[in-house]
Design an enzyme around this catalytic site. Structure first.
Site, PDB file in Angstrom:
ATOM      1  N   HIS A   9       0.832  -1.215   0.000  1.00  0.00           N
ATOM      2  CA  HIS A   9       0.000   0.000   0.000  1.00  0.00           C
ATOM      3  C   HIS A   9       0.867   1.265   0.000  1.00  0.00           C
ATOM      4  O   HIS A   9       2.019   1.247   0.428  1.00  0.00           O
ATOM      5  CB  HIS A   9      -0.931   0.015   1.220  1.00  0.00           C
ATOM      6  CG  HIS A   9      -0.189   0.072   2.525  1.00  0.00           C
ATOM      7  ND1 HIS A   9       0.349   1.238   3.030  1.00  0.00           N
ATOM      8  CD2 HIS A   9       0.122  -0.891   3.405  1.00  0.00           C
ATOM      9  CE1 HIS A   9       0.951   0.986   4.176  1.00  0.00           C
ATOM     10  NE2 HIS A   9       0.832  -0.313   4.427  1.00  0.00           N
ATOM     11  N   ARG A  58      -6.033   1.353   4.125  1.00  0.00           N
ATOM     12  CA  ARG A  58      -4.886   1.827   3.342  1.00  0.00           C
ATOM     13  C   ARG A  58      -4.613   0.923   2.141  1.00  0.00           C
ATOM     14  O   ARG A  58      -4.221   1.400   1.078  1.00  0.00           O
ATOM     15  CB  ARG A  58      -3.648   1.993   4.221  1.00  0.00           C
ATOM     16  CG  ARG A  58      -3.155   0.745   4.930  1.00  0.00           C
ATOM     17  CD  ARG A  58      -2.126   1.124   6.005  1.00  0.00           C
ATOM     18  NE  ARG A  58      -1.560  -0.011   6.696  1.00  0.00           N
ATOM     19  CZ  ARG A  58      -2.049  -0.546   7.803  1.00  0.00           C
ATOM     20  NH1 ARG A  58      -3.175  -0.084   8.340  1.00  0.00           N
ATOM     21  NH2 ARG A  58      -1.429  -1.562   8.391  1.00  0.00           N
TER      22      ARG A  58
END
Length: 189
Positions: A9, A58
């Site tokens: 991420h 995220r």
């Protein structure tokens, strides 16, 4: 030949603040959103059949921004807790530099990079491996074996566990492996 692409991420608010994140569900920073879009630009020429991500925002947001930039916004994506970041237990939300002052740099390095040592109240990389690999073998590998291209957007430690498996990285050597945020890693299977 099917392709498996792993992406950590984009930068999260806790990454920016140098805090132990673990399973704390924090958002991306503006830089993290840009990293996700940049990853999507790099993946424009790779047609994916399915995506997988954790249940943490995220990773979900990175996947969404990446797919938009790659012109594949309708890709079916499965979310599963098995791909979550390792749980850092009592360290979650605490500043890494402060913890290093309290316990020493060496101890913090062991908690962060060791395969078998758990941080207080948390998971080791081995624990993470034991949930990521069965999920990979049961849900992702069968699609790859059918010739599908797969995108996995997850976290530093859940992806390190998967890299250990895919690249046959030893328990000692995995301590030296780090993944940058938002950078695609390709496996041609």
């Amino acid at each position: 030949m099917p392709v498996l692409v792993l992406v950590r991420h984009g930068q999260s608010t806790y990454n920016l603040q140098n805090l132990f994140t673990g399973e704390t569900d924090v958002p991306l920073t503006p830089q993290g959103r840009e990293e996700a879009k940049a990853a999507g630009e790099k993946l424009k020429d790779t047609p994916f059949d399915h995506g997988f991500t954790s249940v943490l925002q995220r990773a979900i947001e990175t996947m969404s921004l990446l797919l938009e930039a790659a012109h594949q916004p309708d890709l079916p994506v499965t979310r599963d807790r098995a791909l979550n970041e390792r749980n850092y237990g009592n360290l979650q939300g605490l500043n890494k530099a402060d913890i290093a002052k309290k316990y020493g740099e060496e101890q913090v390095a062991i908690w962060r990079r060791s395969y078998t040592v758990r941080p207080p109240g948390g998971e080791s990389l081995e624990d993470t491996y034991k949930r990521v690999i069965p999920y990979y073998e049961g849900h992702i590998l069968p699609l790859l074996q059918k010739g599908e291209n797969i995108l996995v957007v997850a976290h530093g430690n859940s992806l390190r566990a998967l890299m250990m498996y895919l690249e046959k990285i030893s328990e000692d050597d995995i301590a030296h492996v780090d993944l940058a945020t938002g950078v695609p890693r390709f496996y041609h299977l």
